[in-house]
Design a protein around this motif. Structure first.
Motif: not given
Ligand SMILES: Nc1ncnc2c1ncn2[C@@H]1O[C@H](COP(=O)(O)OP(=O)(O)OP(=O)(O)O)[C@@H](O)[C@H]1O
Ligand SMILES: Cc1ncc(CO)c(N)n1
Length: 274
Positions: A113-130
């Motif tokens: 795993s290179l990304l913690q499971k709990q981090a997926i929500a943050s990826l979607k919420r903070y990074l994808l929109p940028l």
């Protein structure tokens, strides 16, 4: 001189992560810079250990670049934790970087795993929109959309969902597809679907294909190519890199970052652009 920044993890084996990104930037004539998010002890057999950086250390590296050198495009790779993702998103906003390629790296080929499971929500919420473009492989797109992807219709529906998450473009990579003949990547800009097809090469040496592809795409954006041309050239770059592999290591070996310039560009054997 055009410049590109990679915000990603180190692969000690040199085939993926920061190392793949910097080699690719260099081959495409772009000045490469890096902000490390994690150090991995890794080789062609797998990931032996992961040592994440402090989020503040990631932010400081980005500040050192943003406050002096600046960049024409940015890519993110392995980000590991929600805290690192939030620090990176804040800096991208602060420096108003727009040519942002998000490679939503989750799992290494061997399963680490290179990304913690709990981090997926943050990826979607903070990074994808940028992001100007997000580059999931099929398993990553399944995680982002919480839907299985089997058919072309599934792929199109997934691309539409990912655009709804705020990315301006998505390229859904087909390296993990079952298709034995072709490796096809689907680009969607919210209006039009474009398919980029290439001959599938039978090889176990595909370590770092995703990183190399997204780095080539980032270099193209830094050089001012429109998204579809940058994708097309990245596809040519990775095709050559897989085709002329180096046979390094005992497991899944790295691709050949010299191959595009050495073989593809000169011989015109692929549809090179830019
Ligand atoms: N065997 C292959 N032959 C030709 N092209 C390939 C092959 N495998 C992958 N590709 C291409 O390489 C690029 C990266 O795709 P892939 O789906 O492998 O990414 P990835 O899974 O994110 O990579 P990684 O395992 O490094 O994270 C895509 O353009 C894909 O079409
Ligand atoms: C550091 C790092 N980033 C990304 C990948 C995905 O290929 C990997 N194996 N290692």
């Amino acid at each position: 001189m055009k410049k590109a920044l990679t915000i990603a993890g180190s692969d000690s084996g040199g085939g993926a992560g920061i190392q793949a990104d910097l080699k690719t930037f260099s081959e495409l004539g772009v000045y490469g810079m890096s902000a490390l998010t994690a150090v991995t002890a890794q080789n062609t057999l797998g990931v032996q250990a992961v040592f994440p950086m402090e989020p503040a250390a990631v932010a400081k590296q980005i500040d050192s670049i943003g406050s002096d050198i600046g960049t024409d495009a940015v890519k993110t790779g392995m980000l590991f934790s929600a805290d690192i993702i939030e620090a990176v998103a804040e800096k991208i906003k602060h420096y108003q970087w727009e040519k942002v390629v998000v490679d939503p790296v989750m799992i290494a080929k061997g399963g680490a795993s290179l990304l913690q499971k709990q981090a997926i929500a943050s990826l979607k919420r903070y990074l994808l929109p940028l992001s100007m473009i997000v580059t999931p492989n099929i398993p990553e797109a399944e995680v982002l959309t919480e839907r299985a992807i089997r058919t072309m219709e599934d792929k199109k529906a997934a691309a539409e969902r990912i655009i709804k998450l705020g990315a301006k473009h998505v390229i859904l990579k087909g390296g993990h597809d079952e298709n034995p003949e072709e490796s096809e990547d689907l680009l969607y800009d919210g209006h039009t679907f474009t398919l980029f097809q290439s001959k599938r090469i039978q090889t176990k040496n595909t370590h770092g294909t995703g990183c190399t592809f997204s780095a080539a795409l980032t270099a193209g954006l830094a050089q001012g190519l429109p998204v579809n041309h940058a994708v097309s050239r990245a596809k040519d770059f990775i095709q050559a890199a897989i085709q002329y592999d180096l046979g390094i290591g005992n497991g899944h070996g790295p691709t050949n970052h010299w191959a595009y310039r050495e073989y593809a560009l000169n011989k015109g054997s692929v549809n090179a652009q830019g």
